[in-house]
Each structure stands twice: as structure tokens, then as C-alpha cells.
Design an enzyme around this catalytic site. Structure first.
Site, PDB file in Angstrom:
ATOM      1  N   LYS B  72     -50.064  10.470 -33.854  1.00  0.00           N
ATOM      2  CA  LYS B  72     -49.816  10.468 -32.404  1.00  0.00           C
ATOM      3  C   LYS B  72     -48.914  11.644 -32.049  1.00  0.00           C
ATOM      4  O   LYS B  72     -47.990  11.974 -32.797  1.00  0.00           O
ATOM      5  CB  LYS B  72     -49.153   9.134 -32.016  1.00  0.00           C
ATOM      6  CG  LYS B  72     -49.020   8.885 -30.521  1.00  0.00           C
ATOM      7  CD  LYS B  72     -48.385   7.510 -30.287  1.00  0.00           C
ATOM      8  CE  LYS B  72     -48.241   7.183 -28.803  1.00  0.00           C
ATOM      9  NZ  LYS B  72     -47.625   5.855 -28.589  1.00  0.00           N
ATOM     10  N   SER B 167     -49.926   2.943 -25.429  1.00  0.00           N
ATOM     11  CA  SER B 167     -50.055   4.373 -25.216  1.00  0.00           C
ATOM     12  C   SER B 167     -50.689   5.133 -26.395  1.00  0.00           C
ATOM     13  O   SER B 167     -51.004   6.300 -26.265  1.00  0.00           O
ATOM     14  CB  SER B 167     -48.682   4.969 -24.940  1.00  0.00           C
ATOM     15  OG  SER B 167     -47.833   4.780 -26.061  1.00  0.00           O
ATOM     16  N   SER B 191     -47.638  -0.588 -27.716  1.00  0.00           N
ATOM     17  CA  SER B 191     -48.398   0.656 -27.661  1.00  0.00           C
ATOM     18  C   SER B 191     -49.315   0.913 -28.855  1.00  0.00           C
ATOM     19  O   SER B 191     -50.187   1.775 -28.784  1.00  0.00           O
ATOM     20  CB  SER B 191     -47.456   1.850 -27.499  1.00  0.00           C
ATOM     21  OG  SER B 191     -47.121   2.001 -26.143  1.00  0.00           O
TER      22      SER B 191
END
Lengths: 574, 520
Positions: B72, B167, B191
Site C-alpha cells: 500500500k 482504504s 481499512s
């Protein structure tokens, strides 16, 4: 309220208080309000003021921790390194970096807390204090707002009254707390190019903030307290505490009020970079506030800077207007847990724990203890122990020597690096047969005044403790007179590498050992001074001293006064 | 259950370079998913080559050697841009690797690139990043296309695609579309688990303090944990084993040694006690998910486990408290982005203050600025006690709820991960980020408030042909127990493989080979 004033400035303050405290209301009509300095010189505070003023002074002191690396990062700590050469990713607040607490800094704070009689919190917490400033890269400072590492201590310090070394008083200021926190970087403003340059070398260096309660009442007290703290830090090694290098920074909170009334609005004075300026800044600010209030003005709760060139305080533009620091617990650091012998878990890795008792047992002798030991061991006067172990000398009363109206009544301090003077004294004592009580005279009257005249530190002294001891030994053995010894010392200051004995021989300063030669000289003096001899014979023994002096002059100080007296007495009684 | 890529590498059936190249070409053919912000082709191939050399010498570094992974884009990677999907950090190249990235590289993993997210991980859709929204690979699956009936034929399939959740949507999409074998996400309020549920992959949020956060650009320091996204529970255990343990650079990691574990195959669940927290019947929970949840509970019951309803009474206060604590830390953490040391700097140079203001206005999106604003409000001296301190107290109560339930003999809690399956993008953006986050984090953030390990296990497809997952919450640092139960459940539910028509069309050969590939 009375307690507040008693903690204040010396005897005169108390007298002022008593005068003003006859009733809770204003002082009797016609009586002038007075403010005083520590030495007792009462200063009229105004022509129609209702009561005297009581100044209140509190200090916040930031001491940089003496440590190889910063508080939360591995960067080196070093004064005057090339800009931005000592900056880790964490110091520059690169995203994703986390603080890792430096054990050495914790130990230094514990040591300092113990030396200042604090209770050490076995669990303390870290907080974030937010404000935007260019030299604060993270936008917040990690500090200890809620639960600091040490609380509720005290510091005793001494100062002399009326500038007389033999009138020393000891006072105590309460220590509210000691907190660990990060230093900021440095901003260098280039006004011509309207640029600000940032140096992050200092960003993240460990600080101990020592918060003193408002127990002081004048510049001199503040200065003496800070000097004692400085000595303690240096003795502990927890901070080098050199003010000129910013390792010890003092902010003073100053207010004035009438006895029996609540404290006045306070101002914070910053930018004080020497102990001498601290005294000046505080006294100036007290005077300014009194004058302001006497003239019907008000005091703003503001930050002021001390301008050392002008000798006054000026308002400082605030960093971000009215500050709300939006304190928040620092989530990346668990509570700081300290142990003592009792609570130390058996299976704990000793590298990972800080043991308060262990540190306590290893504390060095603090300056106050060292002074007491000097007095006890060498029989010297207490005030001399302060000269040996303190670097503040109150030279003169500024009021009598200075015509500046601004500073009338403000004590003048002379700062001088006398670091190592006690060691020098002890080394001389070890190497000589002279009594320490006498040695101290040579140290203070001769060594120290010479160093002062030439602006030298003890370590820079051209005369080593060995040479001085050598010289004093000649004196003890009665090889030379004390007058001659001073002459030898004058030669030694030149630092030409000669020993005292060589100088004595070369300059023929040795005492006349030949009894007959001395007797002849004495006889010659007696023969020339008929009037004096008559006076002595008619009972005025004091005149004998004059004859002794004349013999000394005749021999250029090379005669032993005791022997000369014996000879003269014998001859005159014949 | 999983294909042994690692064994294939060991046995020479496939080389790390081949594997890496296949993934890189899949990334290209699925570019429309917008899962990656940066593809580090060159360095990935170099790492693959080095791995290949190790295999040639017969000295691979371990199970992860040669395995392509994605990270990420809020983890620092030396030499590869780290943007947090924000203008503030566009073009920012970190000088160091996050500890978790370093650990993966040290074990020979091949870093393919950085995955998309909501700006600074603030969001639950992966729709609010400066590089645009991430598309859920399932939008292009045969399963979805067969079941979703377009409202009208004039509507092209463009408007039908569904969000990944967030996210860590980029990481979930990357794993789900076979472009990598495992990906790192981060999990502050859900997330990792939320996009895992929507993308039909395993999403593990480990116990707070088990994995280092050093190098993870923080959202909420007291809740952030690096998350693990994989195709099966066994893989999650392997990655966990390679990442867990004390890090001297993160003072909140546990001191105890962590021993990597292999997951046993549970045959007997009769000693297990599964708790069903009644408060997780949250408003808005779709009947479909509710049914699935009951079915899962029955599955355990029928297999002999004890299934009991439990209560976590403070759960309903959790989301508001989460928001207070989250925004407060965000306000603090974002203070460092002032344009001085790194990142975006505005041209505005009237004064330092105006430069700060312009930099932060230009650098942050509305969501980030909104959270900074409310966070600072909560931290004001006059509000601190009423908001921050209260929220912290409630947080303690929430954590205590879990302690009590686990203390009563419950081993694992079973809950839904999301309220429903993934929404079409056009639907999702009808509500603002704040509303969406409040809805979407509702079932997941309590585990963050309490610091507990939790995992999303893909369970079934919804009526629309989209993945639905369930969440297991375990005791602190009892990842092994949690994952063991999750593995048993995974085996029972036989979640279907994604059938990626679009990918097939784009890159038929590669997809065939990668199908169902996992590495452990």
C-alpha cells in the site's frame, strides 16, 4: 500571604512587609511605597503609591541534557556542527518515523530530580504540544505535560547581603517539576533577503525543563538560584549547562503586587543568555512593572525579550498569536516506567530498566556537601567555600557605582569562570605544609585577583598548584618573608618556567639567616631613630612596629619580622 | 487448498523472473482497475533475478523468496515513490524502507509496486485518492456480470463497476486480480478487512503491537496496524510470521519473541466457543449478510462448537468515539506536512504562515482538511476534556467489553465485516466520505479501539455475484488460534474463485496460469 513575602527577598523585604501590613488596606497616609533590592537599599517606588510592591519571580529553565545522542533519535549531539549535519529521519519528521526514548536522557533527568530533592514519578507520560514554527518540523514538540518524570523538589542557594561575603543567607526555592522534552531547531532570519534558514542539528536534543515556583523576588536571587542549579548540573554531568552555548536557557516570570493582594499579571522574559543578564533582566522588569503601575498603567500578560545591549526588556511578537497548544498524549511512546530496588522485576533485562535506587547510590557530592566538607576538612570560612565552589561574585553595589537611572539599585554581578578553583586549592594544600586556613588567603587574594585582572580561567593560570605550593613551602620554612613571597609570585605570573627557588636565588630574596648581620642592621636603625627609641622607652610599644618596618625596608623584605622584633626588643631593653 | 507456488519455485517449475514478469504483465492488462499507483518494474525484475540466483544456488531465503508482493502506498519504500495518494506527497521518494517492507525484502519477496488508497488512508471506498478510484475486479467477473441486471441497456458497463472498499482497496484489488500473491494494507478502523470483504480476499488485522508501524505513514498511531491481504488464510499466516515481532524502531511493539507458526488443520471444533455479539446487528445490515452470518454460526454449531450470543454493550458508542480519537490524531499527525522539509510546497511566499496555509490547502483534499479541522477542535483546551478524554474513557470501556467476553470463555467472536456487498461507484459517491466511513467502519473499528486481532474471511457471493466476508475477532496476541479457526471456516465455505472475463480477454495465457495460485 505572609508566607509568600517571607520567602521573598531578605530582611528589608520583611521590613517593608511589616510596614505595609499594619492593616489590610493601604499603608498610612504620607508613607511612601518602597521597593527594595536584595541588599536592602530601599527604593521609592513612586510618590503617591498606597503600599510597597512585592515582586514575584519564577523561573523556567531549559537544560540541555549532556548525551551522545538525541532524546528520541540516534543523531549525535554536538555544538556548532555544520548546519543540518546531525539530522536523522526522525529529527526531520519524515513521515512514518517514530520516537525511541534515549535511556541516557532518562537517567540524567532522574539524577537531576534526585539532586533537587524531587520525588521521581515511577510512571511518567509523554505529550504532544502543537504549534507551527519553521524549526519545529513535526508541528509538535514531545514533552511531559501531564505527568512529568520528577516533581515537588527544592533547591537551596546562598547569596550575600549588602555585598558582604561574611553576610551570606541561604534560601530555598521549590521545584515544581522536571520534564523531559525535545529541543527545537534553530531559525536564522535573513531580513535582507527575507528568508528564514533552518538548522535542525538541535532539533530533538533532550532537554530537562526545570520549573521553579515563584519563590524569588529579585534578580540577584534568581541569578544565585540558577548559578547553584548550574553547578549541580555540572557536578552531576547531566548537563554541561554552559549558558553561552545555549545549554542552559532561563525564562523568568515576573510580576509585582501589593502585600496582601493577589499576584499581579505576570510577564515572561526570554532571551536571557547569561546569569548576569538574568539578574539585570529581572530587576529591570520589576522596576518597569512598578513604574508602569505607579503611573496608572496596566501590565499585559506578554512575552518580553531582554535586550542585553540596551539593558531592558521589550515586547516580543508572539509566534502564533494566542496559543492553544492542543496537548495530546504521545501515542507512539508507552508510559515511561522506572523501578526501584523493591519494584525491580527479577527477570527484567537490566539494559532495559532504569533503577532509581541504583542512580541514587551513585550520585556524586553536590556543591553544598562539597562546601561543607571544605569547611570541615580545612577549617576555612564558609564564605570562602562559596568562593571556591561558585562562580558568581557580587563585586559591587551597582547603585553606588553606576549613574544610569534605569539601573539604580540593581545589583551588579561579575561572572567569571572559576571552574576548578576548589580542586586547585586542594592540590595546593596537599603539596604544602602551610595551614589550609592560610593557603585560602593566597588563593583568594592573590591567585583569584590575578586571574580576574587578566580575565583568565583557573585552568589557564600560569602558576600551577605545584608552583604555588612550592612557593608557600619556602614561606613556611621561613626561607623567605611574605613580602618576598609576593615578589616571587609576581615573577611566577610571567610564566617563564622558573621555579620559586630559582627566583629567590636570582633575585636574592632569601631571608638573612646571619644573626649578626641582622643585629647590625637593627642597631643602625636604632641609632638613626632617637625620637622613636625615646617613645618606646617611655612605654609606647606601638612605635616598635615602625622600627620593624624600617628594618624590613632596609633588608628589602628579607628579614624575618619575628626575629627582628626579638632583636629590637632585646637591644632597647639594654 | 492452495497451489504451492513456493514449491513450484523450489522445484524449478517456474522461476522468480517468470513469475515476476507474469505479474507485471497482468498489472498492465488490469491497469483499468487503478490498483497500483506506482509499478516498480525495474527493481522488481532485479529482485526477481537475485531471487533466481539464490534458487539456482539452492539457497532460497525462505517461503517468501521470489514471491511477488505489493505494498500500500502509505508504507515508505526506499527509492520508490510513496504518495499516500495525496498531492502533498506526490513525487516523494523516501530514503528508507518501512520495517515491514524491509522484512519482506530481506526474505526475498519481490516488490512489484505501490497500491492505491484513499488519500492518507482516510476513507472506506478507495475512491478519494488523488490518483482516482480503484475498481473492484469483481466488477469484471463473470459471476457479477451474470447476476447484475443492468438497469437499462443504454447504461454501459462503465457505470456498473463497484468499489473495492477501503482504504486499502488497491492492495485488495491487486491480490484479488492475481497481480500479486500478497499485499500489505494498513488497518486503522477496518481499512484492510473492509476492502478484503468487498474483493473476496483474506484480510488480517493483527494485534496492535505485534507488527512494527515504523515506516507506515500514520493515520491514527494508537490504532494503526499493518494489514495483510492474501488469497487464503495459510498465506496470511506465512506473511504474519515474516513480519511479526519486536522492532527497536517502534516502541509500541511487544518485547516478547514471536514464533512463526504453521496452521494446523482443525478436525474437531467441539472445544471451541464462538461468540455472536448481538450489538453487531447494526442498523443497515443487509438481510443477505444477516442470513449468511446465521448460516456461519450454524456451521460451527453443527460441527459441534459452542455458539453463544454475547453482549459488547458499549459497541454502539464506538464509532463516535473512534471519530473523535481518529480526527484528533490526524490533526496532530498531519501537522508535519508544512512544505518545508519534504512534499508539496506552495509558491505562495508572502510569509511562512501564508506558505503553510497555501501548501496545506493545495496538498490535502477536503476529507483530510475536514478531519484536521475537527481534530483540532476536539483538542482545544476548552474541548479536550469533553471530547478527547471522554472518548478515551469510552475506548477503555469498549476494550473491557472484549476482555469480559473473552474472560467468560468465548474463544472467537464471529461478526459480519461489512453491512452489505460492494456498492457501485456511482451509488457510493452519493454520500460524502464522512458518512460512508461512519457506515463502513461500524463493524470493524471496535477491534482497532481494543487493539484486537481480526480477520475477514471471504464467505460467499451475494445475490449480485459480489463477495461477502465475515469477520473473526480473537484474543490479544492469539493470532494462531484466530487463524486456525478462520482456516477451518475457509475450508467449509469453499468461496468461489473469481472468474475474470476482462482479464482473460486482455491476457488469456497469464491468467490461466495464475489462476488459484497461492504460495503457501
Amino acid at each position: 500571604m505572609a508566607a509568600v513575602v517571607v520567602r521573598g527577598c531578605g530582611g528589608v523585604w520583611r521590613r517593608t512587609w511589616q510596614r505595609g501590613a499594619r492593616g489590610p488596606g493601604p499603608a498610612p497616609r504620607g508613607q511612601h511605597a518602597v521597593a527594595c533590592n536584595a541588599r536592602g537599599g530601599a527604593v521609592p517606588a513612586g510618590k503617591s503609591g498606597p503600599a510597597p510592591w512585592v515582586p514575584v519571580v519564577g523561573l523556567e529553565i531549559h537544560a540541555q541534557i549532556s548525551s551522545n545522542s538525541k532524546l528520541f533519535s540516534g543523531s549525535q549531539v554536538q555544538f556548532a556542527a555544520p548546519p543540518n549535519s546531525l539530522v536523522s529521519f526522525f529529527d526531520a519528521s519524515l513521515p512514518g518515523t517514530l520516537p525511541v526514548l534515549n535511556r541516557r536522557c532518562v537517567e540524567a533527568a532522574v539524577m537531576t530530580g534526585l539532586a533537587l530533592n524531587c520525588s521521581i514519578n515511577k510512571k511518567s507520560l509523554f505529550d504532544r504540544k502543537h504549534y507551527f514554527y519553521a524549526d519545529l518540523p513535526a508541528g509538535y514538540q514531545i514533552t511531559q505535560q501531564r505527568v512529568p518524570i520528577a516533581v515537588n523538589g527544592s533547591l537551596s542557594y546562598s547569596l550575600c547581603i549588602d555585598n558582604k561575603m561574611n553576610q551570606m543567607v541561604t534560601k530555598t526555592v521549590r521545584i515544581k517539576q522536571i520534564q523531559l522534552e525535545q529541543d527545537s531547531g534553530k531559525s536564522l532570519h535573513d531580513d535582507t533577503r527575507s528568508q528564514t534558514l533552518i538548522d535542525l542539528n538541535r532539533a530533538g536534543v533532550g532537554l530537562m525543563e526545570v520549573v521553579m515556583e515563584p519563590d524569588m523576588c529579585c534578580g540577584e536571587e534568581a541569578a544565585a538560584a540558577v548559578r547553584e542549579l548550574q553547578l549541580i548540573l555540572q557536578t552531576l554531568g547531566s548537563s554541561q549547562a554552559v549558558m553561552a552555548e545555549g545549554q542552559l536557557r532561563v525564562d523568568a516570570n515576573v510580576s509585582v503586587h501589593h502585600p496582601g493582594e493577589p499576584y499581579g499579571v505576570r510577564t515572561e522574559v526570554k532571551n536571557i543568555n547569561s546569569i548576569r543578564f538574568l539578574a539585570k533582566a529581572v530587576d529591570y522588569e520589576i522596576q518597569r512593572q512598578i513604574e508602569e503601575l505607579e503611573n496608572g498603567g496596566t501590565i499585559l500578560n506578554e512575552t518580553r525579550a531582554f535586550d542585553s545591549k540596551l539593558g531592558c526588556t521589550v515586547p516580543m511578537r508572539d509566534k502564533e498569536g494566542k496559543q492553544d497548544y492542543r496537548f495530546m498524549p504521545e501515542p507512539n511512546l508507552p508510559p515511561l516506567i522506572l523501578y526501584d530496588a523493591k519494584s525491580l522485576p527479577a527477570n527484567m533485562n537490566h539494559q532495559q530498566v532504569v533503577n532509581i535506587d541504583w542512580i541514587h547510590e551513585r550520585l556524586p557530592d553536590l556543591p553544598s556537601v562539597k562546601r561543607a566538607k571544605l569547611v570541615e576538612q580545612y577549617g576555612i570560612l564558609p564564605e570562602h567555600s562559596f568562593t571556591l565552589l561558585s562562580w558568581l561574585v557580587f563585586l559591587c553595589n551597582y547603585a553606588t557605582h553606576c549613574t544610569s537611572p534605569v539601573h539604580a539599585g540593581i545589583g551588579f554581578l561579575l561572572e567569571k569562570n572559576e571552574d576548578g578553583l576548589a580542586e586547585f586549592f586542594e592540590n595546593v594544600v596537599k603539596q604544602t605544609q602551610m595551614k589550609p586556613k592560610k593557603v585560602i588567603g593566597w588563593i583568594i587574594n592573590d591567585l583569584l585577583s590575578h586571574l580576574k585582572q587578566h580575565s583568565l580561567t583557573v585552568k589557564e593560570s600560569p602558576v600551577s598548584s605545584f608552583l604555588l605550593a612550592d612557593l608557600l613551602n619556602l614561606l613556611v620554612k621561613k626561607d623567605i618573608s611574605s613580602t618576598a613571597a609576593k615578589q616571587v609570585l609576581a615573577e611566577l605570573w610571567k610564566g617563564e618556567g622558573k621555579t620559586p627557588l630559582e627566583i629567590v636565588k636570582k633575585k636574592k630574596l632569601g631571608l638573612i639567616q646571619d644573626q649578626k648581620e641582622l643585629e647590625q642592621i637593627c642597631q643602625a636603625v636604632i641609632d638613626r631613630q632617637e625620637n622613636e627609641v625615646m617613645a618606646i622607652k617611655s612605654g609606647n610599644q606601638k612605635v616598635l612596629n615602625k622600627l620593624i618596618g624600617l628594618v624590613q625596608r632596609e633588608t628589602q623584605g628579607r628579614s624575618n619580622a619575628v626575629v627582628v622584633r626579638q632583636i629590637l626588643e632585646k637591644k632597647l631593653s639594654e | 487448498m492452495c497451489f504451492q507456488v513456493s514449491a513450484a519455485l523450489r522445484d524449478g517449475h517456474v522461476t522468480p523472473t517468470e513469475l515476476c514478469q507474469r505479474c507485471l504483465s497482468l498489472i498492465k492488462s488490469t491497469k483499468f482497475l487503478n490498483a497500483y499507483i506506482t509499478v516498480a518494474e525495474e527493481s522488481a525484475l532485479k529482485q526477481a533475478e537475485e531471487s533466481e540466483e539464490r534458487y539456482r544456488r539452492g539457497q532460497p531465503l525462505g517461503v517468501l523468496d521470489g514471491i511477488p508482493i505489493a505494498v500500500k502506498d502509505n508504507f515508505n519504500t526506499a527509492g520508490i515513490e510513496t504518495t499516500c495518494a495525496s498531492n502533498m506527497l506526490k513525487g516523494y521518494i523516501s530514503p528508507y524502507n518501512a520495517t515491514v517492507v524491509q522484512k519482506l525484502l530481506d526474505q526475498g519477496a519481490v516488490l512489484l509496486g505501490k497500491t492505491n488508497l484513499d488519500e492518507f488512508a482516510m476513507g472506506s471506498g478507495s475512491t478519494d485518492g488523488v490518483f482516482g478510484p480503484v475498481r473492484n475486479p469483481w466488477s469484471y467477473s463473470r459471476q457479477y456480470k451474470e447476476k447484475s441486471v443492468p438497469k437499462s441497456h443504454s447504461e454501459d458497463e462503465e457505470s456498473n463497476w463497484v468499489i473495492t472498499g477501503g482504504s486499502s482497496g488497491g492492495s485488495a484489488a491487486a491480490v484479488s486480480s492475481f497481480t500479486c500473491f500478497a499485499a500489505l494494507g494498513s488497518d486503522t478502523g477496518g481499512s484492510t478487512r473492509n476492502p478484503a470483504a468487498h474483493c473476496g480476499v483474506v484480510g488480517l488485522k493483527p494485534t496492535y503491537g505485534l507488527i512494527s508501524r515504523h515506516g507506515l505513514i500514520p493515520l491514527v498511531n494508537s490504532m494503526d496496524v499493518p494489514g495483510i491481504l492474501t488469497r487464503c488464510v495459510d498465506d496470511a499466516a506465512v506473511v504474519l510470521g515474516s513480519l511479526a515481532g519486536h522492532d527497536p524502531k517502534d516502541s509500541t511493539t511487544i518485547q516478547d519473541n514471536f514464533k512463526p507458526f504453521e496452521l494446523p488443520n482443525l478436525t474437531d471444533v467441539s472445544k471451541l466457543s464462538i461468540g455472536i455479539p448481538k450489538e453487531y446487528h447494526a442498523p443497515g445490515l443487509s438481510s443477505e449478510i444477516l442470513a449468511l452470518w446465521s448460516k456461519a454460526a450454524d456451521l460451527f454449531k453443527n460441527a459441534g462448537a459452542k455458539v453463544i450470543e454475547v453482549s459488547l454493550p458499549h459497541t454502539r458508542y464506538s464509532i463516535v468515539c473512534y471519530h473523535v480519537l481518529c480526527t484528533a490524531e490526524v490533526a496532530s499527525n498531519m501537522a508535519r506536512f508544512d512544505g518545508l522539509e519534504y512534499g508539496h510546497r506552495s509558491d505562495m511566499n508572502k510569509s511562512t504562515e501564508s506558505m503553510y496555509a497555501a501548501t496545506r490547502r493545495e496538498g490535502f483534499n477536503d476529507v483530510v482538511r475536514g478531519r484536521i479541522l475537527s481534530g483540532n477542535y476536539f483538542l482545544l483546551k476548552q474541548n479536550y476534556e469533553n471530547y478527547f478524554v471522554k472518548a478515551q474513557k469510552v475506548r477503555r470501556l469498549i476494550a473491557n467489553d472484549f476482555v469480559k467476553v473473552f474472560g467468560s470463555g468465548v474463544d472467537i467472536l464471529l461478526t459480519p465485516t461489512t453491512l452489505s456487498d460492494a456498492a457501485p461507484y456511482t451509488e457510493f459517491i452519493k454520500e460524502d466520505n464522512r458518512t460512508r466511513s461512519a457506515q463502513d467502519d461500524i463493524l470493524t473499528q471496535a477491534a482497532n479501539m481494543a487493539g484486537l486481532p481480526a480477520i475477514n474471511v471471504p464467505t460467499a457471493l451475494s445475490e449480485r455475484g459480489l463477495p461477502v466476508g465475515l469477520q473473526f475477532i480473537g484474543r490479544s496476541f492469539q493470532e494462531k488460534q484466530l487463524l486456525t479457526v478462520a482456516k477451518w471456516f475457509e475450508k467449509q465455505v469453499k468461496f468461489p474463485m473469481i472468474q475474470l472475463e476482462e482479464v482473460k480477454r486482455h491476457d488469456h495465457g497469464v491468467f490461466q496460469h495464475q489462476k488459484s495460485a497461492s504460495f503457501s
